[in-house]
Motif scaffolding. Structure first.
Motif, mmCIF file in Angstrom:
data_model
loop_
_atom_site.group_PDB
_atom_site.id
_atom_site.type_symbol
_atom_site.label_atom_id
_atom_site.label_comp_id
_atom_site.label_asym_id
_atom_site.label_seq_id
_atom_site.Cartn_x
_atom_site.Cartn_y
_atom_site.Cartn_z
ATOM 1 N N PHE A 73 28.502 -1.498 -9.146
ATOM 2 C CA PHE A 73 27.093 -1.304 -8.794
ATOM 3 C C PHE A 73 26.638 -2.552 -8.035
ATOM 4 O O PHE A 73 26.781 -3.676 -8.522
ATOM 5 N N LEU A 74 26.078 -2.350 -6.849
ATOM 6 C CA LEU A 74 25.823 -3.446 -5.904
ATOM 7 C C LEU A 74 24.347 -3.586 -5.576
ATOM 8 O O LEU A 74 23.647 -2.588 -5.396
ATOM 9 N N PHE A 79 24.829 1.720 -4.621
ATOM 10 C CA PHE A 79 23.917 0.652 -4.219
ATOM 11 C C PHE A 79 22.630 0.794 -5.031
ATOM 12 O O PHE A 79 21.953 1.821 -4.948
ATOM 13 N N VAL A 80 22.312 -0.216 -5.821
ATOM 14 C CA VAL A 80 21.125 -0.181 -6.671
ATOM 15 C C VAL A 80 20.025 -1.010 -6.019
ATOM 16 O O VAL A 80 20.218 -2.193 -5.724
ATOM 17 N N ALA A 140 20.747 4.244 -5.702
ATOM 18 C CA ALA A 140 19.935 4.452 -6.906
ATOM 19 C C ALA A 140 18.708 3.558 -6.794
ATOM 20 O O ALA A 140 18.826 2.365 -6.522
ATOM 21 N N ALA A 141 17.518 4.130 -6.975
ATOM 22 C CA ALA A 141 16.293 3.356 -6.788
ATOM 23 C C ALA A 141 15.151 3.997 -7.551
ATOM 24 O O ALA A 141 15.261 5.120 -8.057
ATOM 25 N N PHE A 142 14.051 3.265 -7.620
ATOM 26 C CA PHE A 142 12.816 3.822 -8.157
ATOM 27 C C PHE A 142 12.176 4.729 -7.100
ATOM 28 O O PHE A 142 12.356 4.493 -5.894
ATOM 29 N N PRO A 143 11.423 5.741 -7.486
ATOM 30 C CA PRO A 143 10.765 6.624 -6.514
ATOM 31 C C PRO A 143 9.484 6.002 -5.972
ATOM 32 O O PRO A 143 8.366 6.415 -6.291
ATOM 33 N N VAL A 144 9.654 4.983 -5.132
ATOM 34 C CA VAL A 144 8.526 4.237 -4.580
ATOM 35 C C VAL A 144 8.692 4.142 -3.066
ATOM 36 O O VAL A 144 9.700 4.543 -2.495
ATOM 37 N N MET A 145 7.663 3.583 -2.403
ATOM 38 C CA MET A 145 7.701 3.381 -0.955
ATOM 39 C C MET A 145 9.003 2.708 -0.541
ATOM 40 O O MET A 145 9.457 1.775 -1.199
ATOM 41 N N GLY A 146 9.565 3.139 0.537
ATOM 42 C CA GLY A 146 10.861 2.638 0.976
ATOM 43 C C GLY A 146 11.921 3.647 0.594
ATOM 44 O O GLY A 146 12.335 4.465 1.423
ATOM 45 N N ALA A 191 19.283 6.818 -12.786
ATOM 46 C CA ALA A 191 19.493 6.945 -11.345
ATOM 47 C C ALA A 191 20.865 6.397 -10.942
ATOM 48 O O ALA A 191 21.582 7.007 -10.147
ATOM 49 N N ALA A 192 21.248 5.242 -11.498
ATOM 50 C CA ALA A 192 22.517 4.608 -11.136
ATOM 51 C C ALA A 192 23.709 5.459 -11.570
ATOM 52 O O ALA A 192 24.669 5.645 -10.796
#
Length: 334
Positions: A182-183, A246-247, A270-276, A296-297
């Motif tokens: 996980f990077l 990719f985290v 894998a990320a939070f559901p936010v802007m970007g 998510a990861a």
């Protein structure tokens, strides 16, 4: 067309703003445009307190005025809201030079993470800065909607790209860490929220690429993570290709070019559901967005690397440069 870009972010900084501007300069000549720069290299500097890797420029109005006159630009573009940006804005307004701006970084949120400065104060200053120009370039529809709701006007899309020749899948995996890997890639600073990633109980290995003021602290707190320092170009692409997910734990990034670099290497996100992440990943099927970053990861491990690569090919630096120059022409009625 001659465009002078004034920016406080410049080499040797390694970030999305610098990459965007470097690639803009490379691609612009194919559209008949010439890009020149006004950067911290043109002024005395001092280290930014708390972040010595960044050199804070000390521009004077006279020096900026002479630089603009020597460049003879048809338009000035102010890329950042630092000292160079503010002084250039002042000179342009006083001398009558047409200018546009871009909004790359959510400074109000970054500042609030470090100091007790109300968001309303910061956004008021940024509205005054940006709305005085002929147009504001933003990277995503989500950021455009957010800024419009805060009173920013004359907003225009300018999306970044990725070098898909450098950032590509590879058969070899040079990093021999236990899998899955996980990077994270980016500045090691408070606004990147890296501790939220490193605190996860994930199998395999956690790898961090980059440098910044929090590196020593995080290396001490998370001794099982692997910190590789700054990498770029082929060396960075090899790291992406050696990972499995990719985290991206940031809650404040406006886009995240590293997301495109990871995808171009076939690496799901894998990320939070936010802007970007919402703008880059949302309906692509190339990542998992969840307020539970662990879920998510783990979920991203099942995503096809071929699907990620194919999606990233939609984003090119040539198209990014075309958008930028079209925005300049539209803003100034050229």
């Amino acid at each position: 067309m001659r465009v002078l870009v004034a920016t406080d972010a410049w080499r040797p900084q390694v970030n999305g703003v610098v990459r965007s501007l470097e690639n803009l300069a490379t691609e612009a000549p194919s559209f008949g445009a010439d890009i020149t720069f006004l950067t911290p290299q043109d002024f005395p500097t001092l280290p930014l307190p708390g972040y010595r890797e960044i050199q804070l420029a000390l521009p004077s109005p006279g020096t900026v005025k002479r630089a603009i006159a020597a460049a003879r630009p048809e338009s000035v573009h102010i890329a950042t809201e630092g000292p160079i940006g503010w002084v250039t804005r002042s000179v342009c307004r006083r001398e009558g030079y047409p200018f546009t701006t871009s909004y790359h970084t959510r400074f109000p949120e970054y500042l609030a993470a470090r100091l007790p400065v109300p968001l309303a104060w910061s956004y008021s200053a940024l509205r005054r800065f940006h709305n005085s120009g002929a147009g504001i370039m933003v990277g995503t529809p989500t950021l455009e909607r957010d800024l419009k709701a805060r009173g920013f006007c004359k907003l225009m899309q300018w999306s970044p790209g990725v070098d898909a020749d450098v950032f590509r899948p590879r058969l070899e995996r040079p990093l021999a860490f236990p899998k899955p890997v996980f990077l994270f890639v980016g500045r090691i600073s408070i606004e990147k929220n890296i501790a939220a990633f490193l605190a996860l109980d994930l199998p395999g290995s956690m790898v961090v690429v980059g440098d910044g003021p929090l590196r020593a602290k995080l290396e001490t707190e998370f001794p099982n993570a692997h910190f590789l320092g700054v990498r770029s170009g082929e060396a960075l692409a090899e790291v992406y290709a050696s990972a499995d997910v990719f985290v991206f734990p940031s809650l404040t990034d406006t886009f995240g070019i590293v997301l495109l670099e990871a995808l171009a290497c076939g690496l799901p996100v894998a990320a939070f559901p936010v802007m970007g992440p919402l703008d880059v990943i949302d309906r692509s099927g190339c990542g998992r967005l969840d307020m539970n970053l662990h879920r998510a990861a783990i979920g991203a491990l099942d995503i096809s690397r071929q699907q990620c690569r194919a999606y990233a090919l939609n984003f090119t630096w040539r198209e990014s440069a075309r958008q930028f120059l079209d925005n300049i022409r539209h803003a100034h009625g050229m």
